[in-house]
Design a protein around this motif. Structure first.
Motif, PDB file in Angstrom:
ATOM      1  N   ILE A 556      24.867  16.642 -19.673  1.00  0.00           N
ATOM      2  CA  ILE A 556      25.459  17.938 -19.387  1.00  0.00           C
ATOM      3  C   ILE A 556      24.425  18.990 -19.010  1.00  0.00           C
ATOM      4  O   ILE A 556      24.739  19.967 -18.327  1.00  0.00           O
ATOM      5  N   GLY A 557      23.203  18.801 -19.438  1.00  0.00           N
ATOM      6  CA  GLY A 557      22.196  19.797 -19.081  1.00  0.00           C
ATOM      7  C   GLY A 557      20.857  19.516 -19.734  1.00  0.00           C
ATOM      8  O   GLY A 557      20.720  18.666 -20.618  1.00  0.00           O
ATOM      9  N   GLY A 786      15.882  22.862 -15.131  1.00  0.00           N
ATOM     10  CA  GLY A 786      16.472  24.195 -15.113  1.00  0.00           C
ATOM     11  C   GLY A 786      17.859  24.266 -15.662  1.00  0.00           C
ATOM     12  O   GLY A 786      18.176  23.731 -16.713  1.00  0.00           O
ATOM     13  N   TYR A 787      18.690  24.903 -14.950  1.00  0.00           N
ATOM     14  CA  TYR A 787      20.015  25.249 -15.438  1.00  0.00           C
ATOM     15  C   TYR A 787      21.002  24.166 -15.072  1.00  0.00           C
ATOM     16  O   TYR A 787      21.740  24.262 -14.113  1.00  0.00           O
ATOM     17  N   GLY A 788      20.972  23.137 -15.816  1.00  0.00           N
ATOM     18  CA  GLY A 788      21.817  21.999 -15.469  1.00  0.00           C
ATOM     19  C   GLY A 788      21.043  21.086 -14.574  1.00  0.00           C
ATOM     20  O   GLY A 788      20.452  20.150 -15.023  1.00  0.00           O
ATOM     21  N   TYR A 789      21.021  21.345 -13.265  1.00  0.00           N
ATOM     22  CA  TYR A 789      20.284  20.510 -12.317  1.00  0.00           C
ATOM     23  C   TYR A 789      19.717  21.383 -11.214  1.00  0.00           C
ATOM     24  O   TYR A 789      20.451  21.896 -10.374  1.00  0.00           O
ATOM     25  N   GLY A 790      18.445  21.562 -11.234  1.00  0.00           N
ATOM     26  CA  GLY A 790      17.745  22.083 -10.074  1.00  0.00           C
ATOM     27  C   GLY A 790      17.833  23.563  -9.839  1.00  0.00           C
ATOM     28  O   GLY A 790      17.636  24.031  -8.725  1.00  0.00           O
ATOM     29  N   TYR A 791      18.109  24.387 -10.850  1.00  0.00           N
ATOM     30  CA  TYR A 791      18.210  25.813 -10.642  1.00  0.00           C
ATOM     31  C   TYR A 791      16.922  26.525 -11.020  1.00  0.00           C
ATOM     32  O   TYR A 791      16.773  27.719 -10.838  1.00  0.00           O
ATOM     33  N   GLY A 792      15.962  25.755 -11.516  1.00  0.00           N
ATOM     34  CA  GLY A 792      14.761  26.361 -12.085  1.00  0.00           C
ATOM     35  C   GLY A 792      13.907  27.080 -11.088  1.00  0.00           C
ATOM     36  O   GLY A 792      13.285  28.083 -11.404  1.00  0.00           O
ATOM     37  N   ALA A 793      13.814  26.609  -9.846  1.00  0.00           N
ATOM     38  CA  ALA A 793      12.946  27.254  -8.868  1.00  0.00           C
ATOM     39  C   ALA A 793      13.383  28.678  -8.579  1.00  0.00           C
ATOM     40  O   ALA A 793      12.575  29.568  -8.328  1.00  0.00           O
ATOM     41  N   TYR A 794      14.669  28.881  -8.636  1.00  0.00           N
ATOM     42  CA  TYR A 794      15.197  30.221  -8.368  1.00  0.00           C
ATOM     43  C   TYR A 794      14.788  31.198  -9.444  1.00  0.00           C
ATOM     44  O   TYR A 794      14.546  32.371  -9.198  1.00  0.00           O
ATOM     45  N   GLY A 795      14.659  30.702 -10.646  1.00  0.00           N
ATOM     46  CA  GLY A 795      14.304  31.552 -11.770  1.00  0.00           C
ATOM     47  C   GLY A 795      12.939  32.165 -11.652  1.00  0.00           C
ATOM     48  O   GLY A 795      12.654  33.162 -12.299  1.00  0.00           O
ATOM     49  N   GLU A 796      12.104  31.617 -10.826  1.00  0.00           N
ATOM     50  CA  GLU A 796      10.747  32.132 -10.711  1.00  0.00           C
ATOM     51  C   GLU A 796      10.741  33.556 -10.164  1.00  0.00           C
ATOM     52  O   GLU A 796       9.888  34.350 -10.472  1.00  0.00           O
TER      53      GLU A 796
END
Length: 820
Positions: A556-557, A786-796
């Motif tokens: 789930i995450g 990141g946020y579930g799948y693959g949202y981490g780059a945006y967080g930068e």
């Protein structure tokens, strides 16, 4: 009856993750850098500490140098045989112990001239300003550095540190024997003048300056006396090989630390071999000359006596009148006398040769058969072969220890001896026939002479004697002259093509490039194997891929590592990537609830395999995410054995679920508000003696029903399913279950328990959550999934995540805060 779900033989097994292993190698890049630095430093130190080794070489040719004065009558030339035999003999001789002993002794290579370098003593033979002459009869200090320091142009200081180099051995080069010096622990120091004799119990020598010695004042050198046999053994390793394309060409190669020493040794060893070979070639001529000289010495008295006798007889007589009657007879009988003498000399040589063959084994001292006038080709060839074999056998005796080879030589020589003995018999038979004819002719002439007057007979007799001696003397003088010509005209069969010469280069080692290549290989291999072993032995869950390979339960995450001191990470840093990870899980849960058509209040149960996987942390932050979206949320602490959820909210655990289940308190009395809006907390309360029984009672049903009427989201924080059965009792209340795992903590085998419960239907609508994830491979941004799948780059760029300071900057900031 057993259910097929009890069997886990068909559980999907994980294969080796090459991609993950590669990323892990990247993550350990610092180990590789450190390993490369260490191995390169080791290689560098090895290279600078190793003495440089050079290789020098020379080439020679082995030829058949025929003597221009060689004739059938001057068969005095020693022949080693064909070129191939010569080449093998030369190679064997150059590598023989006896030959190298001669060269080492001639060059005095057992005396080492050195200077003290940073890491080792350097061989400086050929570049020192002095040389020493030793007394070989006296003992010299063995294998110990003897320091020579020049104080002025005519004085030096000699010192030996017996404390650092306790030798205790003396070597006597007269016979290469060793003796004990005794134990000396002091430092010996004494001053001497140049050319002054040094006479010590452990050293006897004279130091002389080289004619071209300059600028040596104040400089330090070292003498070291090595074992003679050990030095010879080192130079016996000389590489001698015949050219495959030109069989008569031989290449000599020698390796060592001093090029000047190598060049001198290579040229000297060839020069000495040339001299030995030429001496061997002249051996027949020398033996013949010695034989003739000894014979002439005996004949000088005999011919003088015959000459005096002839003079005395002629005195007072009419010689012309006496000679007139018998002159012709005298000439004829003299001719037969000379022929008879030649036959007798041949017979004597054959008798000598026969006796020598029967009684001796060394035939190298025999004079040539031609000295006795023997021209029989069979005897000439066989004697030459016999002497050749005898000489070769003597040469090989110094270097070859094979009895088989000597047996072959002895067999061949024995066969030649038998042939020669037969040749001698045949030659003597022919000589006897010739001798009988000559004797008959002499007897006939003597009969005619007997008819002459008495004085004429006496004159003929004396003249015959003188003529015979004079002719024999002249013959030997001629033979001696021929032998001298042959000896003078002989040249060595060995000649230089390229003498050894230092023209620069020649470096053979150490192989610095190879050492650096090895440093690269070892520098990579050591950390690679360590990382491989870590990966191979690592049984923990480290990535989402590990979970997906071990179970079919959906993921789930992925939650990153806690970024606050307490568990309220989402509340304290709502815009952090960690908070967005929990929001992503909330979205996934809402999708699941919608898919299952769950209306009204939703119940979420969190469990794990063992304690310490972050189940409580995830419960608090998931509840915070729901509460921040203005949904009435409650966290129910159902881990009755090990309660801990209350500490982060600064709430006590005096009353809680246990009090409600046993009927002491109402729901309102056990429910406590938190400082987070819309979030309430029901702690577990006092630890009961029977937690499982309490959770199985009807009061638990009442609690859930009351909570549904009051809250939008109910978060059940339950005990680990891998340790106790409490969570299984609570699973029936949950609309969704989250199984919490932790990176680097949860064992892969623990998922088998969840798989089994899921297959049995004991845990329905279950998902897996990976907690505490750090991208240890340092590949990408902080929270890779990141946020579930693959949202981490945006967080930068979007979130207010504070970049953690590292190194010196982190220390300085801490220091500033402390002093502010």
């Amino acid at each position: 009856m057993l259910d097929t779900k009890d069997f886990t033989f068909f559980e999907s097994q994980s294969n080796f993750d090459f991609k993950g292993f590669f990323l892990k190698i990247i993550g350990y890049w610092k180990w590789f850098v450190l390993s490369f630095i260490i191995t390169f430093l080791i290689a560098y130190n090895v290279n600078i500490r190793k003495e440089k080794i050079y290789g020098m070489e020379s080439s020679i040719v082995v030829k058949d140098e025929n003597n221009p004065f060689f004739t059938a009558n001057t068969s005095l030339v020693f022949n080693w045989g064909g070129v191939s035999d010569k080449v093998q003999t030369v190679i064997t001789t150059l590598k023989s112990r006896s030959h190298n002993e001669l060269v080492v002794d001639n060059l005095e290579y057992y005396i080492n001239y050195e200077v003290k370098g940073k890491y080792y003593f350097e061989d400086v033979y050929g570049s020192v300003p002095f040389y020493v002459k030793i007394d070989k009869n006296k003992g010299q200090l063995l294998n110990t550095p003897i320091k020579i320091k020049f104080l002025s142009s005519n004085q030096y200081e000699l010192s030996v540190d017996f404390a650092e180099y306790p030798s205790g051995k003396l070597i006597h080069y007269i016979d290469n024997s060793q003796s004990d010096l005794g134990t000396l622990n002091d430092v010996f120091v004494k001053k001497y003048k140049i050319n002054e004799e040094v006479n010590l119990p452990f050293l006897t020598l004279n130091l002389h300056l080289n004619p071209d010695a300059i600028n040596f004042k104040g400089k330090e050198f070292y003498l070291r006396f090595s074992d003679f046999n050990g030095t010879v053994a080192k130079y016996k390793e000389i590489d001698v090989s015949a050219d495959t394309k030109a069989a008569s060409v031989i290449t000599l190669q020698l390796q060592g630390a001093n090029k000047y020493r190598l060049v001198k040794y290579l040229n000297t060893t060839v020069s000495m071999l040339k001299k030995i070979q030429l001496d061997g070639k002249n051996q027949f001529a020398t033996n013949t000359i010695n034989f003739i000289d000894s014979t002439l010495l005996q004949m000088e008295g005999q011919i003088k006596e015959a000459e005096n006798e002839l003079k005395d007889f002629r005195r007072g007589k009419n010689v012309f009148q006496l000679e007139a009657g018998g002159e012709k007879l005298t000439d004829k009988v003299s001719e037969f006398d000379i022929t008879k003498d030649e036959l007798e000399r041949k017979s004597k040589y054959l008798n000598l040769l026969n006796t020598y063959l029967l009684k001796n084994n060394d035939f190298s001292k025999l004079p040539a058969p031609s000295v006795a006038g023997i021209d029989d080709p069979n005897i000439l060839i066989n004697v030459s072969k016999l002497i050749q074999l005898s000489t070769q056998r003597a040469e090989l005796g110094y270097s070859v220890k094979s009895n088989k080879m000597f047996t072959e030589f002895d067999s061949e020589m024995e066969a030649l001896k038998k042939v020669l003995l037969q040749n001698i018999i045949s030659a003597k038979t022919s000589l006897n026939v010739d001798m009988a004819i000559v004797n008959r002719n002499i007897s006939a002439l003597e009969g005619e002479i007997s008819k002459l007057p008495e004085q004429q007979q006496e004159l003929v007799k004396i003249t015959r004697k003188y003529d015979l001696k004079d002719n024999l003397y002249s013959t030997f003088l001629q033979k001696r002259s021929e032998a001298e010509i042959v000896k003078a005209a002989n040249i060595s069969d060995i000649d230089f093509i390229d003498p050894a010469k230092d023209i620069g280069g020649g470096l053979r080692g150490p192989k610095t490039s190879i050492n650096y290549i090895l440093a690269i290989l070892i520098g990579f291999l050591v950390p690679f194997l360590i990382v491989f072993l870590i990966t191979l032995l690592d049984n923990n869950i480290n990535t989402a891929d590990d979970i997906q390979k071990l179970t079919k339960i959906p993921l789930i995450g992925v939650i990153g590592k806690r970024n606050t001191l307490n568990n309220l990470s989402v509340f304290e840093k709502p815009k952090s990537p960690l908070a967005e990870s929990f929001r992503a899980i909330r979205s996934s849960l809402q999708f699941m609830y919608k898919k299952q058509k769950v209306e009204g209040s939703k119940i979420l149960m969190l469990t794990s395999s063992v304690s310490g996987e972050g189940k409580t942390f995830c419960s608090i932050n998931l509840a915070t995410v729901f509460a921040l979206s203005e949904k009435k949320t409650v966290i129910v602490g159902l881990d009755l054995r090990k309660p801990r959820i209350f500490g982060d909210f600064n709430i006590d655990n005096i009353t809680g679920v246990v009090n409600y289940l046993i009927g002491q308190k109402t729901l309102e009395e056990v429910t406590q508000s938190t400082h987070i809006p819309y979030l309430d907390l029901i702690t577990s309360g006092p630890i009961p003696p029977n937690p499982a029984e309490l959770l199985m009672g009807g009061a638990m049903d009442d609690l859930i029903e009351e909570l549904k009427l009051k809250y939008d989201y109910i978060i059940l924080d339950t005990p680990p399913v891998g340790l106790v059965a409490d969570a299984l009792e609570l699973a029936k209340y949950a609309d969704a279950t989250i199984y919490v795992t932790r990176q680097g903590f949860t064992k892969k085998g623990m998922l088998a328990v969840v798989n089994e419960k899921h297959k049995r239907g004991e845990l329905n609508n279950i998902s897996v959550l990976l907690n505490g994830f750090q991208n240890k491979n340092k590949y990408g941004y902080g929270y890779g999934y990141g946020y579930g799948y693959g949202y981490g780059a945006y967080g930068e760029s979007y979130h207010d995540e504070v970049v953690e300071e590292k190194g010196l900057k982190k220390i300085l900031n801490k220091f500033r805060k402390k002093n502010s």
